[in-house]
Write a protein that holds these residues in place. Structure first.
Motif, PDB file in Angstrom:
ATOM      1  N   GLN A 122      11.072  -2.274  13.677  1.00 39.29           N
ATOM      2  CA  GLN A 122      11.680  -2.483  14.974  1.00 39.29           C
ATOM      3  C   GLN A 122      12.865  -3.448  14.888  1.00 39.29           C
ATOM      4  N   ASP A 123      12.678  -4.467  14.019  1.00 36.42           N
ATOM      5  CA  ASP A 123      13.752  -5.460  13.878  1.00 36.42           C
ATOM      6  C   ASP A 123      14.917  -4.890  13.067  1.00 36.42           C
ATOM      7  N   THR A 124      14.582  -4.062  12.132  1.00 40.81           N
ATOM      8  CA  THR A 124      15.611  -3.548  11.233  1.00 40.81           C
ATOM      9  C   THR A 124      15.764  -2.059  11.407  1.00 40.81           C
ATOM     10  N   ALA A 125      15.918  -1.633  12.596  1.00 41.56           N
ATOM     11  CA  ALA A 125      16.026  -0.213  12.819  1.00 41.56           C
ATOM     12  C   ALA A 125      17.337   0.329  12.275  1.00 41.56           C
ATOM     13  N   GLY A 126      18.189  -0.591  12.113  1.00 43.09           N
ATOM     14  CA  GLY A 126      19.464  -0.102  11.660  1.00 43.09           C
ATOM     15  C   GLY A 126      19.635  -0.112  10.164  1.00 43.09           C
ATOM     16  N   GLU A 127      18.683  -0.401   9.438  1.00 42.98           N
ATOM     17  CA  GLU A 127      18.839  -0.365   7.965  1.00 42.98           C
ATOM     18  C   GLU A 127      18.865   1.078   7.547  1.00 42.98           C
ATOM     19  N   ASP A 128      19.408   1.258   6.445  1.00 52.12           N
ATOM     20  CA  ASP A 128      19.587   2.624   5.930  1.00 52.12           C
ATOM     21  C   ASP A 128      18.351   3.179   5.270  1.00 52.12           C
ATOM     22  N   SER A 129      18.509   4.391   4.901  1.00 51.75           N
ATOM     23  CA  SER A 129      17.339   5.130   4.313  1.00 51.75           C
ATOM     24  C   SER A 129      16.856   4.565   2.969  1.00 51.75           C
ATOM     25  N   GLU A 130      17.826   3.931   2.254  1.00 53.38           N
ATOM     26  CA  GLU A 130      17.387   3.360   0.952  1.00 53.38           C
ATOM     27  C   GLU A 130      16.392   2.272   1.190  1.00 53.38           C
ATOM     28  N   MET A 131      16.711   1.558   2.192  1.00 47.05           N
ATOM     29  CA  MET A 131      15.804   0.477   2.496  1.00 47.05           C
ATOM     30  C   MET A 131      14.452   1.040   2.903  1.00 47.05           C
ATOM     31  N   GLU A 132      14.531   2.141   3.626  1.00 52.34           N
ATOM     32  CA  GLU A 132      13.281   2.785   4.049  1.00 52.34           C
ATOM     33  C   GLU A 132      12.491   3.314   2.846  1.00 52.34           C
ATOM     34  N   GLU A 133      13.334   3.875   1.976  1.00 52.33           N
ATOM     35  CA  GLU A 133      12.665   4.375   0.772  1.00 52.33           C
ATOM     36  C   GLU A 133      11.994   3.251   0.015  1.00 52.33           C
ATOM     37  N   ARG A 134      12.761   2.156  -0.074  1.00 46.94           N
ATOM     38  CA  ARG A 134      12.147   1.041  -0.796  1.00 46.94           C
ATOM     39  C   ARG A 134      10.925   0.555  -0.062  1.00 46.94           C
ATOM     40  N   LEU A 135      11.080   0.599   1.261  1.00 42.64           N
ATOM     41  CA  LEU A 135       9.941   0.145   2.039  1.00 42.64           C
ATOM     42  C   LEU A 135       8.763   1.113   1.866  1.00 42.64           C
ATOM     43  N   ARG A 136       9.185   2.428   1.936  1.00 36.66           N
ATOM     44  CA  ARG A 136       8.102   3.383   1.722  1.00 36.66           C
ATOM     45  C   ARG A 136       7.447   3.222   0.372  1.00 36.66           C
ATOM     46  N   ALA A 137       8.425   3.039  -0.644  1.00 40.72           N
ATOM     47  CA  ALA A 137       7.859   2.826  -1.995  1.00 40.72           C
ATOM     48  C   ALA A 137       7.012   1.582  -2.037  1.00 40.72           C
ATOM     49  N   GLN A 138       7.556   0.563  -1.319  1.00 36.67           N
ATOM     50  CA  GLN A 138       6.803  -0.696  -1.303  1.00 36.67           C
ATOM     51  C   GLN A 138       5.482  -0.479  -0.608  1.00 36.67           C
ATOM     52  N   LEU A 139       5.559   0.302   0.520  1.00 34.15           N
ATOM     53  CA  LEU A 139       4.321   0.573   1.233  1.00 34.15           C
ATOM     54  C   LEU A 139       3.330   1.386   0.392  1.00 34.15           C
ATOM     55  N   GLU A 140       3.982   2.339  -0.291  1.00 35.16           N
ATOM     56  CA  GLU A 140       3.109   3.150  -1.180  1.00 35.16           C
ATOM     57  C   GLU A 140       2.458   2.272  -2.212  1.00 35.16           C
ATOM     58  N   GLU A 141       3.307   1.380  -2.737  1.00 34.01           N
ATOM     59  CA  GLU A 141       2.744   0.461  -3.758  1.00 34.01           C
ATOM     60  C   GLU A 141       1.677  -0.413  -3.128  1.00 34.01           C
ATOM     61  N   ASP A 142       2.027  -0.849  -1.882  1.00 31.31           N
ATOM     62  CA  ASP A 142       1.015  -1.696  -1.230  1.00 31.31           C
ATOM     63  C   ASP A 142      -0.254  -0.895  -0.967  1.00 31.31           C
ATOM     64  N   ARG A 143      -0.003   0.382  -0.528  1.00 33.51           N
ATOM     65  CA  ARG A 143      -1.186   1.220  -0.283  1.00 33.51           C
ATOM     66  C   ARG A 143      -1.998   1.393  -1.551  1.00 33.51           C
ATOM     67  N   LEU A 144      -1.248   1.691  -2.620  1.00 36.67           N
ATOM     68  CA  LEU A 144      -1.958   1.858  -3.890  1.00 36.67           C
ATOM     69  C   LEU A 144      -2.635   0.570  -4.323  1.00 36.67           C
ATOM     70  N   ARG A 145      -1.918  -0.507  -4.063  1.00 40.67           N
ATOM     71  CA  ARG A 145      -2.505  -1.799  -4.450  1.00 40.67           C
ATOM     72  C   ARG A 145      -3.743  -2.043  -3.597  1.00 40.67           C
ATOM     73  N   GLU A 146      -3.569  -1.670  -2.303  1.00 37.52           N
ATOM     74  CA  GLU A 146      -4.719  -1.855  -1.423  1.00 37.52           C
ATOM     75  C   GLU A 146      -5.904  -1.004  -1.872  1.00 37.52           C
ATOM     76  N   GLU A 147      -5.563   0.211  -2.244  1.00 40.28           N
ATOM     77  CA  GLU A 147      -6.651   1.090  -2.741  1.00 40.28           C
ATOM     78  C   GLU A 147      -7.292   0.518  -3.998  1.00 40.28           C
TER      79      GLU A 147
END
Length: 352
Positions: A15-40
């Motif tokens: 919400q705060d960074t709605a204007g960031e680009d897709s790379e950031m999203e990808e990194r975030l997604r990757a980060q989230l994926e990593e976090d998800r995997l880490r969480e798993e």
């Protein structure tokens, strides 16, 4: 819970960074994926840890149960050992009691044996005293018996002397009586033998006389026959060889008076009687029990060497020196004599 928190932060960040680009999203997604995997992974690790804890708990429970089982086994083993120890103690106690009882019985038996031994010693002592008393009485009795025996021996010796003296007198009288009887028997035998010889001589002479009478009768018959022949023959016939008709009367037996001459058999019997008169009487014979050896060759008598007694001289010999038999004596029968007496009797018969 950490994952939800991160989602919420991500949404806030989006919400705060709605204007960031897709790379950031990808990194975030990757980060989230990593976090998800880490969480798993964390979940898996937590699950693993939970399971590990449960396993550890289960292991601890199992170990605890095993420990409880081991403790129970230890208690049981201790209890069994205690029971065994108690049993051993009871057994030892029973054995001790039994041993004490045996010792008491043994002591009682030893006491009884000691009492018996003392009683036996007292009895033996009493028996020894009784034996000593009896021995003294026996010695006194033996002494009295010995004195009585000596007295009886003296009396027996005196009686034996008197008996021997009487026996010698009786033997002398018996010897004299036998000698007289032997003389009478020899005289009677001589008379009988002379009478028998005279009877035989009379019979022989009667036989000769009868024979002479028969010969004389036959001679008379022959002479009568010759006379008849002469009467019947012619007187002119010469008689040839008158000597043929002659009878030799010198061959006729002459008359011999009876009882003028003794026969040869009678003289032989008289000589036998004389030989008997030279023999030793039976009363003067040697006792075979008094002679241990032969009186000729000195051979000792024993189991294999018997004794023989001569019926002529009365002496005792061995079977080598006394085995011959000859006729002598009143009965004129075969009797056992020694070699010397056999030669003597034979020489007497030869002179007869």
């Amino acid at each position: 819970m950490e994952y939800k928190r991160r989602i919420k932060e991500q949404e806030n960040f989006e919400q705060d960074t709605a204007g960031e680009d897709s790379e950031m999203e990808e990194r975030l997604r990757a980060q989230l994926e990593e976090d998800r995997l880490r969480e798993e992974r964390l979940k898996e690790e937590e699950e693993f840890k939970r399971k590990l804890k449960e396993e550890e708990k289960r292991i601890r429970l199992q170990q605890q149960r095993e420990l409880e089982v081991m403790e129970k086994q230890d208690r049981l083993s201790k209890k069994m050992q205690e029971d065994k120890r108690k049993e051993l103690l009871l057994k030892e106690k029973e054995e001790e009691e039994k041993r004490l009882l045996e010792e008491q019985l043994l002591l009682q038996k030893l006491k009884e044996e000691e009492e018996q031994r003392l009683a036996e010693e007292r009895r033996l002592q009493e028996e020894e005293e009784e034996r000593q008393r009896l021995l003294e009485e026996e010695q006194l009795r033996i002494q009295k018996l010995e004195e009585e025996r000596l007295r009886l021996i003296q009396e027996r010796i005196e009686q034996e002397k008197l008996r021997k003296k009487k026996a010698e007198e009786e033997a002398e009288l018996e010897k004299q009586r036998r000698a007289d009887m032997e003389k009478k028997r020899i005289a009677a035998l001589k008379a009988r033998q002379l009478e028998e010889a005279n009877r035989i001589e009379r019979a022989r002479l009667a036989k000769k006389l009868k024979k002479r009478e028969s010969v004389t009768k036959r001679a008379e018959e022959r002479l009568a026959l010759i006379d008849d022949l002469f009467d019947e023959s012619p007187k002119t016939t010469p008689v040839k060889n008158d000597s043929a008709l002659n009878i030799d009367l010198s061959s006729l037996p002459r008359s011999t008076p009876i009882n003028l001459t003794k026969s040869f058999e009678a003289s032989r019997n008289e000589n036998r009687i004389a030989a008997v008169s030279k023999s030793v009487p039976e009363s003067q014979w040697v006792n075979p029990n008094d002679e241990p050896q032969c009186m000729n060759c000195d051979k000792s008598f024993g189991m294999f060497t018997g004794s023989k007694q001569c019926r002529h001289c009365g002496k005792v010999f061995c079977s080598s020196c006394c085995y011959k038999k000859t006729k002598f004596g009143v009965e004129n029968s075969q009797q056992l004599v020694c070699n010397n007496c056999f030669n003597l009797v034979q020489s007497e018969e030869a002179r007869m």
